[in-house]
Design a protein around this motif. Structure first.
Motif, mmCIF file in Angstrom:
data_model
loop_
_atom_site.group_PDB
_atom_site.id
_atom_site.type_symbol
_atom_site.label_atom_id
_atom_site.label_comp_id
_atom_site.label_asym_id
_atom_site.label_seq_id
_atom_site.Cartn_x
_atom_site.Cartn_y
_atom_site.Cartn_z
ATOM 1 N N MET A 82 90.495 3.138 -21.351
ATOM 2 C CA MET A 82 91.923 3.309 -21.058
ATOM 3 C C MET A 82 92.131 4.384 -19.992
ATOM 4 N N ASP A 83 91.412 5.482 -20.109
ATOM 5 C CA ASP A 83 91.535 6.553 -19.111
ATOM 6 C C ASP A 83 91.071 6.088 -17.733
ATOM 7 N N GLU A 84 89.972 5.356 -17.691
ATOM 8 C CA GLU A 84 89.468 4.835 -16.412
ATOM 9 C C GLU A 84 90.486 3.896 -15.783
ATOM 10 N N LYS A 85 91.057 3.013 -16.594
ATOM 11 C CA LYS A 85 92.045 2.060 -16.081
ATOM 12 C C LYS A 85 93.268 2.789 -15.556
ATOM 13 N N ARG A 86 93.724 3.795 -16.301
ATOM 14 C CA ARG A 86 94.894 4.558 -15.885
ATOM 15 C C ARG A 86 94.607 5.314 -14.589
ATOM 16 N N ALA A 87 93.414 5.887 -14.463
ATOM 17 C CA ALA A 87 93.057 6.631 -13.257
ATOM 18 C C ALA A 87 92.916 5.712 -12.053
ATOM 19 N N ALA A 88 92.452 4.493 -12.268
ATOM 20 C CA ALA A 88 92.267 3.557 -11.153
ATOM 21 C C ALA A 88 93.574 2.944 -10.686
ATOM 22 N N PHE A 89 94.567 2.885 -11.555
ATOM 23 C CA PHE A 89 95.823 2.229 -11.182
ATOM 24 C C PHE A 89 96.585 3.005 -10.114
ATOM 25 N N GLY A 90 96.619 4.324 -10.202
ATOM 26 C CA GLY A 90 97.366 5.138 -9.239
ATOM 27 C C GLY A 90 96.951 4.901 -7.797
ATOM 28 N N PRO A 91 95.668 5.020 -7.470
ATOM 29 C CA PRO A 91 95.262 4.772 -6.081
ATOM 30 C C PRO A 91 95.544 3.333 -5.623
#
Length: 150
Positions: A82-91
Motif C-alpha cells: 500500500m505504501d509503495e502504491k501510494r508513493a508511486a501514484f504522486g509522481p
C-alpha cells in the motif's frame, strides 16, 4: 464634608485583580502543561495498527492477543504494498498533469486504476480483519466490542 475613600479600600480593589489574574494564569498554565505532557498520536499505517493492538491486547486473553499480533505480522507486506502504491501514484499524477498535450482520458484512466487498486487492497484488508476476528474467542470479541475500536 464629602466622604473620601479610605486607603484600605483603595488597596483592596487591586488586590482582588491580582488574585483573579493569578488564578486565570495558573489555570492557563495547567492546560498548557497538560497539553505538553500528552503523548503524541501514533504514526499512520501499520504502526497505528500495532499501537492499537498493543493497547487492546492488555485486556485480552494471551492466546487472543497472540492471534492479533500474528495477524499484524502477516499483514505487514500488504501495508508495504500500500505504501509503495501510494508513493508511486504522486509522481505518475504529476507527470500526467504536466504532459503536453494534456490528455483527460489518460488522467481519468490513471485515477480509475488507482481507485480499483485501492479497493482491491482494502478488500484484502477487510478479509484479513474478518478472518482474524473469527479466530478470536467469544470473550475477546466481546471485549473488543466494548473497547474504542476505530
Amino acid at each position: 464634608m464629602i466622604p473620601t475613600a479610605t486607603p484600605t479600600a483603595r488597596r483592596r480593589w487591586p488586590w482582588f485583580l491580582l488574585v483573579g489574574s493569578l488564578a486565570v494564569n495558573m489555570l492557563a498554565g495547567g492546560f498548557a502543561v497538560a497539553h505538553m505532557l500528552r503523548p503524541p498520536p501514533p504514526p499512520p499505517g501499520p504502526e497505528a495498527v500495532a499501537h492499537f493492538i498493543d493497547g487492546v491486547s492488555k485486556h485480552l486473553p494471551a492466546a487472543d492477543a497472540a492471534i492479533l499480533r500474528n495477524a499484524l505480522d502477516e499483514a505487514r507486506p500488504l501495508f508495504a504494498r500500500m505504501d509503495e502504491k501510494r508513493a508511486a501514484f504522486g509522481p505518475r499524477l504529476r507527470a500526467e498533469l504536466a504532459a503536453k498535450p494534456f490528455d483527460q482520458e489518460r488522467l481519468k484512466a490513471l485515477i480509475d486504476a488507482n481507485r480499483v487498486e485501492d479497493e482491491r487492497l482494502r478488500g484484502e484488508i477487510d478479509d484479513r480483519v474478518v478472518t482474524t476476528l473469527g479466530r478470536l474467542s467469544p470473550e475477546a470479541r466481546h471485549r473488543l466490542s466494548e473497547s474504542r475500536v476505530p
